[in-house]
Design an enzyme around this catalytic site. Sequence first.
Site, PDB file in Angstrom:
ATOM      1  N   ALA A  65       0.864  -1.166   0.000  1.00 37.27           N
ATOM      2  CA  ALA A  65       0.000   0.000   0.000  1.00 37.27           C
ATOM      3  C   ALA A  65       0.912   1.232   0.000  1.00 37.27           C
ATOM      4  O   ALA A  65       2.063   1.155   0.438  1.00 37.27           O
ATOM      5  CB  ALA A  65      -0.901  -0.020   1.224  1.00 37.27           C
ATOM      6  N   GLY A 108       0.576  -4.930   0.941  1.00 35.29           N
ATOM      7  CA  GLY A 108      -0.636  -4.955   0.128  1.00 35.29           C
ATOM      8  C   GLY A 108      -0.406  -5.589  -1.244  1.00 35.29           C
ATOM      9  O   GLY A 108      -1.347  -6.108  -1.850  1.00 35.29           O
ATOM     10  N   GLU A 111      -0.751  -9.178  -0.657  1.00 36.76           N
ATOM     11  CA  GLU A 111      -2.173  -9.401  -0.349  1.00 36.76           C
ATOM     12  C   GLU A 111      -3.020  -9.331  -1.618  1.00 36.76           C
ATOM     13  O   GLU A 111      -3.946 -10.129  -1.802  1.00 36.76           O
ATOM     14  CB  GLU A 111      -2.631  -8.369   0.690  1.00 36.76           C
ATOM     15  CG  GLU A 111      -1.948  -8.601   2.036  1.00 36.76           C
ATOM     16  CD  GLU A 111      -2.166  -7.475   3.036  1.00 36.76           C
ATOM     17  OE1 GLU A 111      -1.902  -6.302   2.671  1.00 36.76           O
ATOM     18  OE2 GLU A 111      -2.585  -7.736   4.168  1.00 36.76           O
ATOM     19  N   GLU A 131       4.802  -5.143   6.999  1.00 34.09           N
ATOM     20  CA  GLU A 131       4.112  -4.056   7.708  1.00 34.09           C
ATOM     21  C   GLU A 131       4.637  -3.871   9.125  1.00 34.09           C
ATOM     22  O   GLU A 131       4.647  -2.764   9.656  1.00 34.09           O
ATOM     23  CB  GLU A 131       2.596  -4.315   7.758  1.00 34.09           C
ATOM     24  CG  GLU A 131       1.889  -4.203   6.425  1.00 34.09           C
ATOM     25  CD  GLU A 131       1.789  -5.519   5.666  1.00 34.09           C
ATOM     26  OE1 GLU A 131       2.590  -6.437   5.944  1.00 34.09           O
ATOM     27  OE2 GLU A 131       0.925  -5.616   4.785  1.00 34.09           O
TER      28      GLU A 131
HETATM   29  N1  CO8 Z   1       4.591   3.208  -0.746  1.00 33.60           N
HETATM   30  C1  CO8 Z   1       4.988   4.356  -1.320  1.00 33.60           C
HETATM   31  N2  CO8 Z   1       6.107   4.483  -2.054  1.00 33.60           N
HETATM   32  C2  CO8 Z   1       6.877   3.392  -2.212  1.00 33.60           C
HETATM   33  C3  CO8 Z   1       6.542   2.152  -1.631  1.00 33.60           C
HETATM   34  C4  CO8 Z   1       5.319   2.073  -0.875  1.00 33.60           C
HETATM   35  N3  CO8 Z   1       4.877   0.937  -0.327  1.00 33.60           N
HETATM   36  N4  CO8 Z   1       7.512   1.248  -1.949  1.00 33.60           N
HETATM   37  C5  CO8 Z   1       8.411   1.901  -2.695  1.00 33.60           C
HETATM   38  N5  CO8 Z   1       8.039   3.206  -2.851  1.00 33.60           N
HETATM   39  C6  CO8 Z   1       8.748   4.268  -3.597  1.00 33.60           C
HETATM   40  C7  CO8 Z   1       9.974   4.720  -2.823  1.00 33.60           C
HETATM   41  O1  CO8 Z   1       9.624   5.664  -1.832  1.00 33.60           O
HETATM   42  C8  CO8 Z   1      10.807   5.313  -3.951  1.00 33.60           C
HETATM   43  O2  CO8 Z   1      10.286   6.590  -4.263  1.00 33.60           O
HETATM   44  P1  CO8 Z   1      11.303   7.852  -4.407  1.00 33.60           P
HETATM   45  O3  CO8 Z   1      12.150   7.485  -5.598  1.00 33.60           O
HETATM   46  O4  CO8 Z   1      10.381   8.993  -4.650  1.00 33.60           O
HETATM   47  O5  CO8 Z   1      12.091   7.910  -3.153  1.00 33.60           O
HETATM   48  C9  CO8 Z   1      10.500   4.411  -5.134  1.00 33.60           C
HETATM   49  O6  CO8 Z   1       9.258   3.739  -4.809  1.00 33.60           O
HETATM   50  C10 CO8 Z   1      11.568   3.345  -5.346  1.00 33.60           C
HETATM   51  O7  CO8 Z   1      11.746   2.637  -4.132  1.00 33.60           O
HETATM   52  P2  CO8 Z   1      13.166   2.396  -3.457  1.00 33.60           P
HETATM   53  O8  CO8 Z   1      14.110   3.512  -3.800  1.00 33.60           O
HETATM   54  O9  CO8 Z   1      12.940   2.117  -1.999  1.00 33.60           O
HETATM   55  O10 CO8 Z   1      13.610   1.063  -4.224  1.00 33.60           O
HETATM   56  P3  CO8 Z   1      14.635  -0.057  -3.706  1.00 33.60           P
HETATM   57  O11 CO8 Z   1      14.887  -0.944  -4.885  1.00 33.60           O
HETATM   58  O12 CO8 Z   1      15.783   0.544  -2.991  1.00 33.60           O
HETATM   59  O13 CO8 Z   1      13.803  -0.888  -2.593  1.00 33.60           O
HETATM   60  C11 CO8 Z   1      11.862  -2.029  -1.720  1.00 33.60           C
HETATM   61  C12 CO8 Z   1      12.675  -1.650  -2.974  1.00 33.60           C
HETATM   62  C13 CO8 Z   1      12.631  -3.015  -0.855  1.00 33.60           C
HETATM   63  C14 CO8 Z   1      10.574  -2.704  -2.220  1.00 33.60           C
HETATM   64  C15 CO8 Z   1      11.525  -0.761  -0.890  1.00 33.60           C
HETATM   65  O14 CO8 Z   1      10.979   0.214  -1.756  1.00 33.60           O
HETATM   66  C16 CO8 Z   1      10.535  -0.973   0.232  1.00 33.60           C
HETATM   67  O15 CO8 Z   1      10.899  -1.515   1.271  1.00 33.60           O
HETATM   68  N6  CO8 Z   1       9.254  -0.535   0.038  1.00 33.60           N
HETATM   69  C17 CO8 Z   1       8.244  -0.594   1.055  1.00 33.60           C
HETATM   70  C18 CO8 Z   1       7.764  -1.999   1.271  1.00 33.60           C
HETATM   71  C19 CO8 Z   1       6.713  -2.027   2.348  1.00 33.60           C
HETATM   72  O16 CO8 Z   1       6.958  -1.720   3.498  1.00 33.60           O
HETATM   73  N7  CO8 Z   1       5.463  -2.410   1.972  1.00 33.60           N
HETATM   74  C20 CO8 Z   1       4.382  -2.489   2.892  1.00 33.60           C
HETATM   75  C21 CO8 Z   1       3.621  -1.199   2.890  1.00 33.60           C
HETATM   76  S1  CO8 Z   1       2.326  -1.158   4.108  1.00 33.60           S
HETATM   77  C22 CO8 Z   1       1.101  -2.095   3.414  1.00 33.60           C
HETATM   78  O17 CO8 Z   1       1.214  -2.601   2.325  1.00 33.60           O
HETATM   79  C23 CO8 Z   1      -0.144  -2.263   4.217  1.00 33.60           C
HETATM   80  C24 CO8 Z   1      -1.211  -3.006   3.435  1.00 33.60           C
HETATM   81  C25 CO8 Z   1      -2.541  -2.988   4.127  1.00 33.60           C
HETATM   82  C26 CO8 Z   1      -3.308  -1.695   3.871  1.00 33.60           C
HETATM   83  C27 CO8 Z   1      -4.740  -1.948   4.190  1.00 33.60           C
HETATM   84  C28 CO8 Z   1      -5.409  -0.775   4.792  1.00 33.60           C
HETATM   85  C29 CO8 Z   1      -6.769  -1.176   5.383  1.00 33.60           C
END
Ligand code: CO8
Length: 257
Positions: A65, A108, A111, A131
């Site tokens: 998400a 997400g 999911e 998460e």
């Molecule tokens: N949300 C927003 N932006 C994101 C997300 C995300 N989940 N993941 C990556 N991005 C963005 C980064 O911020 C970055 O943007 P910018 O260039 O502007 O800084 C761009 O995508 C590229 O990402 P990275 O530079 O981090 O790329 P890497 O190759 O270094 O890393 C990863 C890749 C490992 C996937 C890393 O991006 C990461 O850890 N992302 C987050 C993963 C995460 O924590 N996901 C869980 C999110 S919470 C969730 O999903 C809850 C679901 C339930 C919701 C239900 C509500 C009821």
Amino acid sequence: MTYETLLIEQHDAVTLVRLNRPQALNALNSQTLADLIAAFAAYDADPAQRCLVLTGSEKAFAAGADIKEMSEQSFADMYGSNFFAGYERVTATRKPVIAAVAGFALGGGCELAMMADFIIAADTAKFGQPEIKLAVTPGMGGSQRLVRAIGKAKAMEMCLTGRMMDAAEAERAGLVARVVPAEALVAEALKTAATIAAMAPLAVLAVKEQVEAAFEMPLSAGIRYERRLFHALFGSQDQKEGMAAFVAKRPGVWTGK
Ligand code: CO8
């Protein structure tokens, strides 16, 4: 119809939906949800479309998400708007959905992949529920569907540690139906979808309904439900055609009636 966060192609009777927010690794925001609801409803309503493949990019199916969209929300915002409850409309799709996953399927994203009827994974796929590292929990079904898919031990470990599972482990654990080379992912998923799309449409709906019932019902009720749907298909023209075609040693020709 065009969508802000999706790219859609039709390959004969197969709809290919590509998540398309490359700048955010396909992170799922409210716009993506609105687009998915509309695209899946359009697919379900179109009698010419018989199977859907949902995919992302080579790098990410979806990295979760959208954290930036959620970060400043309050409890009242989330609870009051029933945030992301709309995904129940995505899972209400009656026709088959295959997730074709390459790269990250996190939070997400994992999911959403599990909302599909089955997952075909590229050898680059990485699944996780990270998460916990954000001080929250899965919120789109991860704590429920992951347990049903891979059992308590692995699901609990993944949700508590946030560790990622690679494609080989995901296949061993039963999370994915099949692993294919990344470069062949979409073609393989489209081929599988075309096989399903060529089956008798009412039988396809019934199979999906039966298998889904296995997750909701006690065994004896599920078996009775299965038998009733099996009986019901004897009211269809396609059942007569399918069995006559087998006896005549020719392929069946379906009307969907
Ligand atoms: N949300 C927003 N932006 C994101 C997300 C995300 N989940 N993941 C990556 N991005 C963005 C980064 O911020 C970055 O943007 P910018 O260039 O502007 O800084 C761009 O995508 C590229 O990402 P990275 O530079 O981090 O790329 P890497 O190759 O270094 O890393 C990863 C890749 C490992 C996937 C890393 O991006 C990461 O850890 N992302 C987050 C993963 C995460 O924590 N996901 C869980 C999110 S919470 C969730 O999903 C809850 C679901 C339930 C919701 C239900 C509500 C009821």
